[in-house]
Design a protein around this motif. Structure first.
Motif, short mmCIF file in Angstrom:
data_model
loop_
_atom_site.label_atom_id
_atom_site.label_comp_id
_atom_site.label_asym_id
_atom_site.label_seq_id
_atom_site.Cartn_x
_atom_site.Cartn_y
_atom_site.Cartn_z
N GLU A 1 0.84 -1.20 0.00
CA GLU A 1 0.00 0.00 0.00
C GLU A 1 0.88 1.26 0.00
OE1 GLU A 1 -1.95 1.10 3.58
OE2 GLU A 1 -3.62 2.07 2.55
N ALA A 2 1.91 1.23 0.84
CA ALA A 2 2.81 2.39 0.93
C ALA A 2 3.45 2.68 -0.43
CB ALA A 2 3.89 2.13 1.98
N HIS A 3 3.87 1.62 -1.08
CA HIS A 3 4.52 1.79 -2.38
C HIS A 3 3.54 2.32 -3.41
CE1 HIS A 3 5.73 0.17 -6.41
NE2 HIS A 3 6.76 0.95 -6.10
N GLU A 4 2.31 1.77 -3.37
CA GLU A 4 1.29 2.18 -4.34
C GLU A 4 1.04 3.69 -4.23
OE1 GLU A 4 -2.13 -0.50 -4.26
OE2 GLU A 4 -3.34 1.29 -4.63
N ILE A 5 0.97 4.18 -3.01
CA ILE A 5 0.66 5.61 -2.81
C ILE A 5 1.88 6.49 -3.09
CG2 ILE A 5 0.01 7.33 -1.08
CD1 ILE A 5 -1.70 4.94 0.16
N LEU A 6 3.03 6.09 -2.54
CA LEU A 6 4.20 6.97 -2.66
C LEU A 6 4.79 6.98 -4.07
CD1 LEU A 6 5.99 6.35 0.73
CD2 LEU A 6 4.33 8.10 0.13
N SER A 7 4.45 5.97 -4.86
CA SER A 7 5.01 5.97 -6.22
C SER A 7 4.08 6.71 -7.20
CB SER A 7 5.27 4.55 -6.70
OG SER A 7 4.07 3.82 -6.72
N ASP A 8 2.92 7.13 -6.68
CA ASP A 8 1.99 7.90 -7.51
C ASP A 8 2.10 9.35 -7.06
OD1 ASP A 8 -0.35 9.37 -8.16
OD2 ASP A 8 -1.46 7.51 -8.52
N ASP A 9 2.63 10.19 -7.93
CA ASP A 9 2.92 11.58 -7.55
C ASP A 9 1.74 12.29 -6.89
OD1 ASP A 9 5.51 11.52 -8.19
OD2 ASP A 9 5.36 12.71 -10.05
N ASP A 10 0.58 12.19 -7.53
CA ASP A 10 -0.59 12.89 -7.00
C ASP A 10 -0.98 12.39 -5.62
OD1 ASP A 10 -0.78 14.55 -9.14
OD2 ASP A 10 -2.18 13.26 -10.24
N ARG A 11 -0.98 11.06 -5.53
CA ARG A 11 -1.40 10.48 -4.24
C ARG A 11 -0.36 10.76 -3.15
NH1 ARG A 11 -3.65 4.54 -4.65
NH2 ARG A 11 -4.37 5.09 -2.56
N ARG A 12 0.91 10.80 -3.55
CA ARG A 12 1.95 11.11 -2.57
C ARG A 12 1.79 12.53 -2.05
NH1 ARG A 12 8.58 10.79 -3.38
NH2 ARG A 12 9.10 11.53 -1.29
N LYS A 13 1.56 13.46 -3.00
CA LYS A 13 1.38 14.86 -2.59
C LYS A 13 0.20 14.99 -1.63
CE LYS A 13 3.28 16.54 -6.91
NZ LYS A 13 2.94 16.86 -8.29
N MET A 14 -0.87 14.28 -1.97
CA MET A 14 -2.06 14.36 -1.13
C MET A 14 -1.76 13.78 0.25
SD MET A 14 -5.83 13.37 -2.17
CE MET A 14 -7.18 13.27 -1.02
N TYR A 15 -1.03 12.67 0.25
CA TYR A 15 -0.67 12.06 1.53
C TYR A 15 0.22 13.00 2.34
CZ TYR A 15 1.54 9.05 4.93
OH TYR A 15 2.00 8.53 6.11
N ASP A 16 1.17 13.62 1.67
CA ASP A 16 2.08 14.54 2.35
C ASP A 16 1.32 15.68 3.01
OD1 ASP A 16 4.92 14.34 0.08
OD2 ASP A 16 4.39 13.18 1.84
N MET A 17 0.31 16.14 2.32
CA MET A 17 -0.39 17.31 2.84
C MET A 17 -1.47 16.96 3.84
SD MET A 17 -0.68 19.90 -0.35
CE MET A 17 -1.32 18.69 -1.45
N THR A 18 -2.14 15.85 3.64
CA THR A 18 -3.30 15.55 4.47
C THR A 18 -3.13 14.30 5.30
OG1 THR A 18 -4.32 14.17 2.80
CG2 THR A 18 -4.78 16.52 2.67
N GLY A 19 -2.16 13.49 4.98
CA GLY A 19 -2.02 12.22 5.67
C GLY A 19 -3.03 11.20 5.17
N SER A 20 -3.79 11.61 4.15
CA SER A 20 -4.82 10.71 3.65
C SER A 20 -4.23 9.71 2.67
CB SER A 20 -5.92 11.52 2.95
OG SER A 20 -6.72 10.66 2.17
N THR A 21 -4.67 8.46 2.83
CA THR A 21 -4.21 7.42 1.91
C THR A 21 -5.32 7.07 0.91
OG1 THR A 21 -4.91 5.75 3.47
CG2 THR A 21 -2.59 6.40 3.53
N SER A 22 -6.39 7.88 0.99
CA SER A 22 -7.52 7.61 0.10
C SER A 22 -7.13 7.87 -1.35
CB SER A 22 -8.68 8.51 0.51
OG SER A 22 -9.28 9.08 -0.62
#
Ligand SMILES: [Zn+2]
Ligand SMILES: [Zn+2]
Length: 389
Positions: A46-67
């Protein structure tokens, strides 16, 4: 293990390549086929899926959301949460637009924060970033707007994400659970650990906050006004107090600290203190007869010309252009120093007529070329060529 970066064992500013490599290593170690724990393996995936997707990583960085919900507020039009707006500066100069890639994601690094982030309290750490400027921005001044999405704790729920809560049934509202575990024959161990069901909060959300849809934070567009005034130096820092995003980790957001950097490698001027340095090449004739050099790239934007008619120069001579340097804080300007390179002189021997004319100006004794045998002349020619090239 809840923080996505921690799951992969990488830092928050890890590159895509570092993330990919860390994932490969972790996946190999924790693969269920090799006796790894299935849950851990899933978390790594899951971590890889999110962090390797630029948009999702940015969103996670800003909101902590993994959605995976891209329609959320975390991204602005085009999915890019930052833009630099070139405004009109106090000197009537348009601000500069520059690469936003460096800045993105870092200002908010940890914004929102992972769900189970360790509470630290107090003020969050400052985030440091470089602002790339042209030499002319330092010379004339500039005003730059740095726009970004800033997360702030939801005012409706005070950052809890819940409109109403109930005590957690699993831990009786304690946040901690005591478990009895048999660790050997006749041996019982009592362990106390944060309750999984409520993540140690002791309460569970009954109704999700409508102000933030349970995200605990809301984002707003924020613009930092960066004002560069003449006389500011490279390396100077500008502090914007409390402009980092709110996080779950800290009570107060950290400062944004911007360091002014020169980012125009193509500009030939070297800047030291208030002075500028440049090297210019002139022909042999110009070095003797005088010349005009145009200072292209000079930060005043007017390509000033420097005229030299002060007599012959030697290779490496340094000429001073008073007031041609950078502005000083208290007013006035430094100087511009021009080092003169002289391109190689003619490689052909003077004709007797040329030698006679040069002699009339320079004095000395001209060689009698007509009496030099042809063979020796060819030899002299080749010697000179090998010295010059
Ligand atoms: Zn609980
Ligand atoms: Zn809320």
């Amino acid at each position: 293990m809840s923080d996505l970066y921690e799951r992969l064992g990488v830092s928050r500013d890890a590159s895509t390549e570092e993330i990919r490599r860390a994932y490969k290593d972790a996946a190999r170690t924790h693969h269920p086929d090799r006796g790894g724990d299935t849950e851990t393996f899933k978390k790594i995936q899951e971590a890889h899926e999110i962090l390797s997707d630029d948009d999702r990583r940015k969103m996670y960085d800003m909101t902590g959301s993994t959605s995976n919900d891209q329609s959320g507020q975390a991204t602005t039009a085009g999915g890019f949460p930052f833009s630099f707006m070139g405004g009109m500066g106090p000197f009537g100069m348009p601000g500069v637009a520059f690469d936003m890639g460096d800045i993105f994601g870092n200002i908010f690094g940890g914004g929102g924060g992972p769900k189970k982030a360790q509470r630290r309290g107090g003020r969050g750490p400052a985030k440091h970033h470089d602002i790339g400027l042209k030499l002319s921005d330092f010379y004339k001044g500039a005003e730059i707007k740095l726009k970004f999405n800033q997360a702030r704790k939801c005012l409706d729920c005070k950052g809890t994400g819940a409109e109403s809560t109930e005590p957690c049934g699993q831990c009786g509202g304690q946040g901690m659970k005591i478990q009895m575990r048999q660790i050997g024959p006749g041996m019982i161990a009592q362990t106390r650990a944060p309750c999984d069901a409520c993540e140690g909060e002791g309460k569970r959300t009954m109704r999700v906050c409508r102000g933030c849809h349970g995200k605990k934070f809301n984002e707003r567009e924020k613009a930092l006004e960066i004002r560069i005034t003449p006389g500011m130096k490279e390396g100077e820092k500008l502090t914007f107090a409390g402009e980092c995003s709110d996080t779950l980790e800290y009570d107060e957001p950290g400062d944004v600290v911007l360091t002014l950097r020169r980012a125009d490698e193509e500009n030939p001027f070297v800047w030291k203190d208030a002075d500028l340095y440049i090297s210019k090449t002139v022909s042999y004739a110009e070095s003797v007869l005088g010349f005009t050099v145009t200072l292209d790239g000079h930060p005043n934007g007017q390509a000033p010309r420097f005229v030299w008619n002060g007599g012959p120069l030697i290779h490496g001579a340094v000429l001073e252009m008073k007031g041609g340097g950078m502005p000083k804080v208290g007013g006035g300007y430094g100087n511009c120093f021009i080092q003169i390179q002289i391109s190689p002189p003619p490689t052909k021997p003077w004709t007797p007529e040329e030698a006679a004319r040069l002699q009339s100006v320079l004095g000395g004794t001209a060689a009698n070329f007509e009496k030099v045998p042809t063979l020796d002349l060819a030899f002299a020619d080749s010697q000179m060529s090998s010295l010059l090239f």
